[in-house]
Design a protein around this motif. Structure first.
Motif, short mmCIF file in Angstrom:
data_model
loop_
_atom_site.label_atom_id
_atom_site.label_comp_id
_atom_site.label_asym_id
_atom_site.label_seq_id
_atom_site.Cartn_x
_atom_site.Cartn_y
_atom_site.Cartn_z
N THR A 97 3.44 7.11 0.92
CA THR A 97 3.24 8.32 0.90
C THR A 97 3.94 8.24 -0.90
O THR A 97 4.53 7.96 -0.91
CB THR A 97 3.83 9.73 2.19
OG1 THR A 97 4.51 11.07 1.45
CG2 THR A 97 5.63 8.69 1.35
N TYR A 98 3.38 10.05 -0.99
CA TYR A 98 4.35 10.07 -2.96
C TYR A 98 3.93 11.60 -2.67
O TYR A 98 3.72 12.51 -1.99
CB TYR A 98 2.82 9.42 -3.44
CG TYR A 98 1.45 10.03 -3.16
CD1 TYR A 98 0.89 9.44 -2.73
CD2 TYR A 98 1.71 11.46 -4.31
CE1 TYR A 98 -0.29 10.68 -2.45
CE2 TYR A 98 0.08 12.18 -4.16
CZ TYR A 98 -0.80 11.58 -3.25
OH TYR A 98 -1.87 12.52 -3.03
N PRO B 51 -1.37 -0.21 -9.21
CA PRO B 51 -2.23 0.45 -9.17
C PRO B 51 -3.28 -0.96 -9.37
O PRO B 51 -3.01 -2.00 -10.25
CB PRO B 51 -3.08 1.13 -9.53
CG PRO B 51 -2.90 2.60 -10.12
CD PRO B 51 -1.42 1.28 -10.59
N GLU C 22 -3.80 12.74 -9.94
CA GLU C 22 -4.82 13.08 -9.06
C GLU C 22 -5.54 11.25 -8.65
O GLU C 22 -6.67 11.43 -7.60
CB GLU C 22 -6.11 13.31 -9.78
CG GLU C 22 -6.65 13.13 -11.39
CD GLU C 22 -5.53 13.13 -12.57
OE1 GLU C 22 -4.48 13.46 -12.33
OE2 GLU C 22 -6.06 13.02 -13.26
N GLU C 23 -5.77 11.10 -9.16
CA GLU C 23 -5.99 8.92 -8.76
C GLU C 23 -4.86 8.79 -7.33
O GLU C 23 -5.72 7.83 -6.52
CB GLU C 23 -5.70 7.69 -9.55
CG GLU C 23 -6.82 7.98 -11.10
CD GLU C 23 -6.37 6.99 -11.60
OE1 GLU C 23 -6.46 5.56 -11.43
OE2 GLU C 23 -5.33 7.09 -13.04
N LEU C 24 -4.01 8.73 -7.01
CA LEU C 24 -3.32 8.87 -6.22
C LEU C 24 -3.85 8.60 -4.84
O LEU C 24 -4.45 10.56 -4.42
CB LEU C 24 -1.86 9.27 -5.81
CG LEU C 24 -0.86 8.68 -6.75
CD1 LEU C 24 0.57 9.82 -7.10
CD2 LEU C 24 -0.37 7.48 -6.63
N LYS C 25 -4.03 7.92 -3.95
CA LYS C 25 -3.79 8.15 -2.27
C LYS C 25 -3.13 7.23 -1.19
O LYS C 25 -2.50 6.23 -1.69
CB LYS C 25 -5.65 7.80 -2.16
CG LYS C 25 -6.93 8.67 -3.04
CD LYS C 25 -8.31 8.22 -3.20
CE LYS C 25 -9.00 8.46 -3.27
NZ LYS C 25 -9.13 8.19 -4.42
N ILE C 26 -3.19 8.05 -0.41
CA ILE C 26 -2.01 7.21 0.79
C ILE C 26 -3.05 6.48 1.54
O ILE C 26 -4.25 6.02 1.26
CB ILE C 26 -1.98 8.35 2.26
CG1 ILE C 26 -1.85 9.31 1.58
CG2 ILE C 26 -1.55 7.27 3.14
CD1 ILE C 26 -0.63 10.68 2.27
N CYS D 145 -0.91 5.46 -13.45
CA CYS D 145 -1.12 5.49 -12.74
C CYS D 145 -1.82 7.57 -12.47
O CYS D 145 -0.73 7.93 -12.83
CB CYS D 145 -0.75 5.67 -11.23
SG CYS D 145 -2.35 6.46 -10.05
N THR E 39 0.82 -1.15 0.06
CA THR E 39 -0.01 0.09 -0.06
C THR E 39 0.66 0.96 0.35
O THR E 39 1.62 1.51 0.29
CB THR E 39 -1.13 0.63 1.10
OG1 THR E 39 -0.29 -0.24 2.42
CG2 THR E 39 -2.00 -0.70 1.14
N MET F 64 -3.58 3.52 -0.71
CA MET F 64 -4.06 2.90 -2.08
C MET F 64 -3.14 1.40 -2.14
O MET F 64 -1.73 1.33 -2.48
CB MET F 64 -3.47 4.26 -3.07
CG MET F 64 -4.22 3.26 -4.64
SD MET F 64 -3.72 4.81 -5.26
CE MET F 64 -3.58 4.28 -7.23
#
Lengths: 129, 350
Positions: free
Chosen positions: A56-57, A128, A96-100, A93, A53, A102
């Protein structure tokens, strides 16, 4: 990246090979000579999961010359379980699709190439799940 | 019994529609879509090539085979887009899956039938008892010159097949190869894009060769088209495989499952092999599968497979080919991004 350096890292870049401390059980990726937790020097071979998962990014918008055709691209720290984290690009990816948190998996991709005549360097990126 | 013990495919996420390409070149999209029976095609990202797609397809094959990669005695990648001119693609793949160092390796080339060549040799080595398992792969990130008819179809994908004698998913009953010297499509040394003979690629090349191979394979096996549950042929566009199949005697419903070209494009060395993976995803025990590849230059490799009772148990152990093809994560590119991804734009200093 020089050919010898790339060659030395293949086991980790290609097959996610890691070591597990025989004394305390800590998994080290990439492998080390001494366990940072218990100072033991005895390990057994293992492999990290290919699923994890995003912890952070960040988004690279002004890339080094080898990555011009991929910008903007995300780079993430991915929690692979067993207390192992890897730093890698996120492919397939949109920023705007990135989520912590994910879920992602590691996929084999071309990482970079040395100009127009140098070696092609392969390894993992996460995508993803 | 010798046959496929593991199979897998890989299709990139990116797509471009025929309309997007036609718009740039002032071409009539409806006539291209009708003539080629093609709506869109897959496009590799800048970080994807024949090697990366082959590795991912093989990982899917290993999920189904559940074997130790160290037991794979040969690795053959067939492609006309090997990333290196000198240095094998297969060494990277074998290292990535953990099949080195006791392994035979070669990269094959024969236009679009390089993948089935790899399958043919891998299967033959296992049959001869030279090794326990052998891996044959068809993969390409094919290129068509900007504005050329090929640009509407040239796409990307890979299929991997592990051959063995234990826990066979699809037994290989018969094979046949048929070839002549027919210069219908070629790429000279140092040329970036291939050239082709236009309409000459049809009747005297594709149709004559596939029909020659199919006829010989049917005679050898003493089987008829109606005996088969599925058939798959090389797919340079959507029209040719359906036409050649019907000429041989197959019906639309036998060919639809492996007919991926309308939304995948022409994956060259991957074309009929990826179609075969789509068939194996749904085939039932006892189903007979007829496959004939085609490579310009020109030749065909034909195979007759029979699904075993082991196949249903592994079909869902890896992603299905149709699921990748119809994925909700498909990303449609505009022509500018497509050109950047395919290296059609030359940057300063290149």
């Amino acid at each position: 990246m020089s050919a010898p350096k790339y060659w030395r890292e293949m086991a980790q870049r290609y097959r996610f090979e890691a070591v597990k401390c025989k004394k305390c059980g800590r998994v080290l990726f990439p492998p080390r000579l001494v366990c940072p937790a218990c100072k033991s020097r005895e390990f057994e071979n293992t492999r990290i999961n290919d699923k994890g998962t995003i912890e952070t990014y960040t988004i690279v918008r002004i890339p080094p010359s080898q990555f011009t055709d991929e910008a903007p691209y995300p780079v993430a720290i991915v929690n692979m379980g067993d207390n192992v984290r890897v730093l890698c690009q996120v492919a397939d990816c949109e920023p705007e699709e990135l989520k912590i948190g994910m879920p992602v998996r590691l996929e084999f991709r071309k990482i970079q190439q040395e100009g127009s005549s140098g070696i092609l360097a392969y390894g993992y990126k996460c995508v993803p799940e | 019994m010798v046959g496929i013990v593991g199979y897998g495919a890989y299709i990139p996420r990116n797509r471009i529609k025929v309309e997007e390409i036609a718009k740039v070149w002032g071409a009539d999209a409806p006539s291209y879509k009708r003539g080629l029976q093609l709506r869109e095609k897959s496009v590799p990202s800048p970080d994807q090539d024949t090697i990366t797609m082959s590795v991912e397809a093989t990982k899917n094959a290993l999920k189904r085979a559940e074997i130790d990669p160290q037991d794979i005695g040969a690795v053959y990648i067939g492609s006309e887009s090997h990333p290196y001119a000198v240095k094998p693609s297969g060494t990277v793949l074998a290292e990535a899956i953990g099949a080195t160092p006791d392994c035979h390796c070669a990269d094959y080339e024969f236009a679009c039938k390089a993948g089935s060549e790899g399958m043919f040799v891998a299967m033959s080595l296992v049959k001869a008892g030279e090794m326990k398992y052998a891996l044959g792969i068809g993969a390409d990130t094919s290129q068509g010159a900007p504005g050329d008819a090929l640009e509407y179809s040239a796409s990307a994908g890979a299929a991997a097949f592990i051959f063995g004698k234990e826990n066979v998913l699809a037994e290989c009953l018969y094979t046949h190869s048929w070839m002549t010297d027919t210069p219908d499509f070629w790429r000279r040394e140092h040329q970036f894009y291939p050239s082709h003979g236009g309409r000459f690629t049809g009747e005297p090349a594709y149709f004559r060769t596939i029909m020659g191979c199919a006829k010989a394979l049917l005679e050898k096996s003493k089987m008829k088209p109606e005996d088969f549950a599925y058939a798959v042929f090389h797919q340079p566009n959507g029209k040719f495989p359906m036409t050649v199949g019907k000429r041989i005697g197959f019906k639309t419903e036998q060919m639809e499952q492996g007919w991926l070209c309308p939304t995948l494009g022409n994956t060259y060395s991957g074309a009929s092999p990826i179609g075969l993976t789509s068939i194996l995803d749904v085939a039932k025990p006892g189903d007979l599968i007829f496959m004939v590849s085609y490579g310009s230059g020109a030749g065909s490799d034909g195979f007759i497979f029979k699904a075993t009772d082991k196949l249903p148990g592994v079909q869902n152990k890896a992603v299905h080919t149709r699921a990748m093809l119809d994925s909700e994560r498909r990303k449609y590119l505009d022509y500018g991004t497509y050109s950047k991804f395919r290296g059609k734009i030359k940057l300063r200093g290149e």
